[in-house]
Design a protein around this motif. Structure first.
Motif, PDB file in Angstrom:
ATOM      1  N   ARG A 126       0.835  -1.211   0.000  1.00 36.95           N
ATOM      2  CA  ARG A 126       0.000   0.000   0.000  1.00 36.95           C
ATOM      3  C   ARG A 126       0.863   1.253   0.000  1.00 36.95           C
ATOM      4  N   LEU A 127       1.932   1.176   0.781  1.00 34.13           N
ATOM      5  CA  LEU A 127       2.862   2.288   0.888  1.00 34.13           C
ATOM      6  C   LEU A 127       3.394   2.645  -0.498  1.00 34.13           C
ATOM      7  N   ASP A 130       0.638   4.043  -2.845  1.00 34.39           N
ATOM      8  CA  ASP A 130       0.368   5.459  -2.562  1.00 34.39           C
ATOM      9  C   ASP A 130       1.410   6.384  -3.172  1.00 34.39           C
ATOM     10  N   ARG A 131       2.562   5.837  -3.493  1.00 34.49           N
ATOM     11  CA  ARG A 131       3.642   6.665  -4.035  1.00 34.49           C
ATOM     12  C   ARG A 131       3.768   6.572  -5.548  1.00 34.49           C
ATOM     13  N   VAL A 133       3.211   7.856  -9.042  1.00 36.70           N
ATOM     14  CA  VAL A 133       2.878   9.107  -9.729  1.00 36.70           C
ATOM     15  C   VAL A 133       2.827   8.754 -11.206  1.00 36.70           C
ATOM     16  N   ASN A 134       1.613   8.737 -11.746  1.00 39.87           N
ATOM     17  CA  ASN A 134       1.440   8.213 -13.101  1.00 39.87           C
ATOM     18  C   ASN A 134       2.186   9.015 -14.152  1.00 39.87           C
ATOM     19  N   ASP A 135       2.781   8.290 -15.069  1.00 40.15           N
ATOM     20  CA  ASP A 135       3.455   8.853 -16.234  1.00 40.15           C
ATOM     21  C   ASP A 135       2.394   9.587 -17.060  1.00 40.15           C
ATOM     22  N   PRO A 146      -5.359  12.946 -12.278  1.00 42.57           N
ATOM     23  CA  PRO A 146      -4.766  11.962 -13.194  1.00 42.57           C
ATOM     24  C   PRO A 146      -5.746  10.822 -13.489  1.00 42.57           C
ATOM     25  N   ARG A 221      10.556   4.025   3.470  1.00 38.75           N
ATOM     26  CA  ARG A 221      10.492   4.450   4.868  1.00 38.75           C
ATOM     27  C   ARG A 221       9.029   4.490   5.267  1.00 38.75           C
ATOM     28  N   THR A 222       8.787   4.240   6.548  1.00 38.48           N
ATOM     29  CA  THR A 222       7.440   4.457   7.051  1.00 38.48           C
ATOM     30  C   THR A 222       7.556   5.333   8.292  1.00 38.48           C
ATOM     31  N   SER A 282       9.288   2.792 -12.598  1.00 36.89           N
ATOM     32  CA  SER A 282       9.476   4.087 -13.287  1.00 36.89           C
ATOM     33  C   SER A 282       8.466   5.107 -12.805  1.00 36.89           C
ATOM     34  N   ALA A 285       7.419   7.403  -6.846  1.00 37.46           N
ATOM     35  CA  ALA A 285       8.129   8.595  -6.378  1.00 37.46           C
ATOM     36  C   ALA A 285       8.771   8.264  -5.036  1.00 37.46           C
ATOM     37  N   ASP A 287      10.877   9.208  -1.805  1.00 38.97           N
ATOM     38  CA  ASP A 287      11.029  10.432  -1.035  1.00 38.97           C
ATOM     39  C   ASP A 287      12.324  11.169  -1.410  1.00 38.97           C
TER      40      ASP A 287
END
Lengths: 318, 308
Positions: A126-127, A130-131, A133-135, A146, A221-222, A282, A285, A287
C-alpha cells in the motif's frame, strides 16, 4: 546591547529520515516457486550452478571499482509464500542452503514474498501504491485529476474504448495505445497491480517484485523509519511461514541487506514480469530526502550512482 | 531558472476551529508519512508533499508554444485549525534534450518541470504572472484539489460560521536583486513577483503561503465589516454581524511566523508599503470599537430599564 540569536525547534514540525545500512550490490540468487520446489533439490542445484558465475563476475567487478577491493556484496533468496504455501521453513530452508553450498554460493539473507505485501503490520505494498505518480500522456496540464484505471498502471495512453458512443452519436473507432516516451514506435505496457475477490486484495507478482526491489535498494520508509530490518537466524527454522522473519540473516558476517544497486539472476521466463516491474518502478516517487541521503552516502565513498532508480537495477537472464 | 506556484486559501468548512489531532487526521494524505505540526506561535499543520505529473504547454508572454514535462509539488495545510490552504509549485528548468525523457528521469527530480527546447526565463515568468493559456500548466486546478481534499474530509461538519470566497495567489520567483511586487487583480486573484538572491529554497514557497494566508485574512475581515454595514444598520445588528470576526479571525494574524529569517525582509517591505499590518490593525480597532460602542449602548439601555 548585543543581539541574541534565538533558535526554537519543534520535534513534531521536523522530518527525520532514518538511514539504511547499504552494501554496494545486492545479488538475488534466485526466487523459489512451488513448482521449483516440487521438482526437487536437483532443480535448485541446476539454478544455482547457472547463477554462480554471474554472481562471481559482479562481485569482482565491484571489487575493482571500490578502493582496496573492499566491496560490500550481499546475497539474498526469495521464497514465494504469498501465491502458494508449500512445505515448511524447517524443511525448505536447509534444503535451499545445502543446494547453494554445493555450488559454492552463500545465501546471506532469505526473504518471504508475503513480507512485500505486509510486514510487521506495515502494508508495504500500500505504501508503494500510494507513491505511484502516473506517467502523464502529452497535454496533461493538471486541470483534471490523473486518469487512473483502478488496479492498473500503464506507460502511456490507452486505446479509446471501442463501441462507446461520442456526443455526436459517432461510435469511437479503434485507435492505437501510445507509449509516452516512445522512440519511433510504441511499446505499450499495461500492468495489473492487484485484483480483488470478495473484498480481499491480491497483489500481483510484478507489484510485489517492485516492492522487493525498493526494499533491496533501501528506499522505503514508514514515518521516517526503516520498514523492516533483517533478523538474525536462530538455530532451528520454524514449522510455519508466519513465524519466519520477513527477512532473515543467515550469514552473521554478511554485508548489509540493502544496497546502492541490485542484480537479479533470473530465468528468461521472468522477462515479462521484470518489464512490468520496471514499468511500475518508473512511476514510484521515492522520497526526495531519502534519494539525497543515498546519493550523499555513495558520493562520500566516491561512487557515482545512476540518477534514475530503474538504472540501479540490473538483470542477468540466464 | 524560475519557480512558479499558486496558493489557494479558504475558510475551513467546520463550525468551530478544529484541534491539532483532527488537523493531523484530515491532512494524512499519504500512508507512512507524518503530518508535520508546529505549535508556536500558532498551530500550523501541513500534509506531506505529493507529486502530480504533467506534460503540457507552459505559459509564455510571447504566446510561444513551449512544452514542459515533470512534476508539481503540492501540499495542504491548516492554520489555527481554521484556515485551509492548497499550495503547489514547480521549478522550471532547462532540459538537456529536446525529447521527452522516460518518466523515471522526471521522478528523479521531484518538483521540477523541464522545458523541452529553447525558452527565455522572462517570457515564461511574464506569461505565468499575467494570463496563462487555458490549455497550459494549470497549477490553480491542482491547488484547488489540494484544498478540496481537506474541505471534503468526513471529519468536518461543513457548517462554516460565515461564507467567504477562496482567494488565489499566483507567484513567480526568480534569481537576482531582491525585490517583491504584490498585485491585487480581482476580488479573488493576486500575483506576487519575487526576486531572491542565491538558489531557490522551499522557504520561498513558505513565504508565499504566509502572504496568501494574511491577504486572505485581510480580505475576509474587510468582507465581514462591509456586510455589517456599520452606521447603516442598527447597532445590535451590526454587532452580531461582526462577531464571527472576533470568534474566528482576529487571533490568527501572525505575519512572518513561519518565514525564514533570510526572507523576512520581504514581509517587512510589504508591511511598509502597502502596509498589511497597518490596515489589519485599523480594521481590528474598528471592529473592537464598534463592539465597545454597542456594549456601552446595551449597558445604558439595561441600567435605564432597571431604573424604571
Amino acid at each position: 546591547m548585543t543581539s541574541v540569536n534565538a533558535t526554537f525547534g519543534e520535534v513534531a514540525a521536523e522530518r527525520r529520515i532514518a538511514s539504511a545500512p547499504l552494501s554496494h550490490v545486492s545479488i538475488e540468487l534466485g526466487h523459489l516457486y512451488m513448482e521449483d520446489f516440487e521438482a526437487g533439490p536437483e532443480r535448485l542445484r541446476e539454478q544455482f550452478r547457472r547463477v554462480a558465475p554471474w554472481a562471481g563476475t559482479v562481485r569482482s567487478s565491484w571489487q575493482d571499482r571500490v578502493p582496496g577491493g573492499r566491496a560490500r556484496v550481499s546475497t539474498c533468496f526469495l521464497i514465494d509464500d504469498y501465491f502458494s504455501r508449500f512445505s515448511t521453513p524447517a524443511e525448505l530452508v536447509p534444503m535451499v542452503l545445502e543446494a547453494a553450498a554445493d555450488c559454492d554460493l552463500t545465501i546471506d539473507y532469505i526473504a518471504r514474498e508475503s513480507a512485500c505485501a505486509v510486514s510487521d503490520g506495515v502494508e508495504l505494498a500500500r505504501l508503494v501504491e500510494d507513491r505511484l505518480v502516473n506517467d502523464p500522456p502529452p497535454d496533461t496540464n493538471g486541470s483534471r485529476p490523473p486518469v487512473k484505471e483502478s488496479g492498473w498502471l500503464c506507460n502511456g495512453a490507452r486505446s479509446p474504448q471501442v463501441g462507446t458512443v461520442q456526443a455526436m452519436g459517432k461510435a469511437n473507432r479503434w485507435a492505437p495505445p501510445l507509449q509516452n516516451a516512445k522512440r519511433g514506435h510504441s511499446i505499450f505496457v499495461d500492468v495489473e497491480l492487484w485484483d480483488e475477490n470478495g473484498g480481499k486484495r491480491t497483489w500481483s507478482c510484478p507489484f510485489l517484485a517492485a516492492v522487493w526491489q525498493l526494499l533491496r535498494l533501501g528506499l522505503l520508509r514508514t514515518d521516517g523509519r526503516l520498514p523492516l530490518r533483517p533478523v538474525m537466524r536462530e538455530d532451528a527454522f520454524p514449522d510455519d511461514w508466519e513465524s519466519l522473519p520477513a527477512v532473515m540473516q543467515l550469514n552473521p558476517a554478511a554485508a548489509p541487506f540493502s544496497a546502492y544497486t541490485t542484480l537479479s539472476v533470473l530465468s528468461p521466463r521472468f522477462l515479462p514480469v521484470e518489464l512490468a516491474v520496471r514499468t511500475i518502478l518508473s512511476q514510484v516517487a521515492v522520497d526526495g530526502d531519502v534519494l539525497r541521503q543515498v546519493v550523499a552516502r555513495s558520493g562520500g565513498e566516491g561512487i557515482r550512482l545512476e540518477e534514475e532508480l530503474v538504472d540501479r537495477i540490473s538483470y542477468v537472464f540466464a | 531558472m524560475l519557480v512558479m506556484g499558486e496558493v489557494h486559501t479558504g475558510l475551513l468548512q467546520n463550525s468551530g476551529e478544529i484541534p491539532e489531532s483532527t488537523c493531523r487526521d484530515v491532512l494524512q494524505l499519504l500512508s507512512g508519512e507524518r503530518v508535520r505540526v508546529s505549535r508556536r506561535p500558532i498551530v500550523y499543520a501541513v500534509s506531506p508533499d505529493l507529486l502530480t505529473g504533467v506534460d503540457c504547454r507552459l505559459p509564455s508572454a510571447s504566446q510561444s508554444r513551449i512544452r514542459g514535462a515533470g512534476t508539481v509539488l503540492s501540499r495542504s495545510s491548516i492554520t489555527g485549525g481554521r484556515v485551509v490552504q492548497g499550495s503547489s509549485y514547480t521549478r522550471i528548468e532547462r532540459s538537456g534534450s529536446d525529447r521527452r525523457q522516460p518518466w523515471s528521469h522526471y521522478l528523479a527530480r521531484p518538483g521540477v518541470v523541464e522545458v523541452l527546447g529553447k525558452v527565455k526565463s522572462r517570457d515564461l515568468a511574464d506569461g505565468f504572472a499575467e494570463d496563462p493559456p487555458a490549455d497550459g500548466l494549470d497549477l490553480g486546478a491542482i491547488s484547488a484539489r489540494f484544498l478540496d481534499v481537506v474541505q471534503s474530509s468526513p471529519l468536518l461538519d461543513r457548517r462554516a460560521p460565515f461564507k467567504i470566497a477562496r482567494t488565489r495567489l499566483r507567484w513567480v520567483a526568480e534569481q537576482g536583486e531582491p525585490a517583491i511586487r504584490f498585485t491585487l487583480h480581482s476580488e479573488q486573484m493576486r500575483t506576487v513577483r519575487l526576486v531572491h538572491t542565491g538558489e531557490f529554497t522551499p522557504a520561498v514557497a513558505d513565504l508565499c503561503e504566509d502572504l496568501a494566508l494574511h491577504d486572505w485574512l485581510l480580505t475576509a475581515l474587510l468582507v465581514i465589516i462591509e456586510r455589517a454595514r456599520i452606521g447603516g444598520t442598527p447597532g445590535p445588528e451590526a454587532a452580531v454581524k461582526l462577531a464571527p470576526a472576533v470568534d474566528h479571525l482576529l487571533h490568527l494574524w501572525m505575519p512572518s511566523a513561519r518565514v525564514d529569517d533570510v526572507l523576512s525582509a520581504y514581509w517587512e517591505s510589504l508591511d511598509r508599503r502597502p502596509g498589511f499590518t497597518r490596515q489589519w490593525q485599523s480594521l481590528v480597532d474598528r471592529v473592537r470599537d464598534q463592539l465597545a460602542v454597542h456594549t456601552l449602548a446595551f449597558l445604558r439601555e439595561k441600567s435605564g430599564g432597571g431604573a424604571r
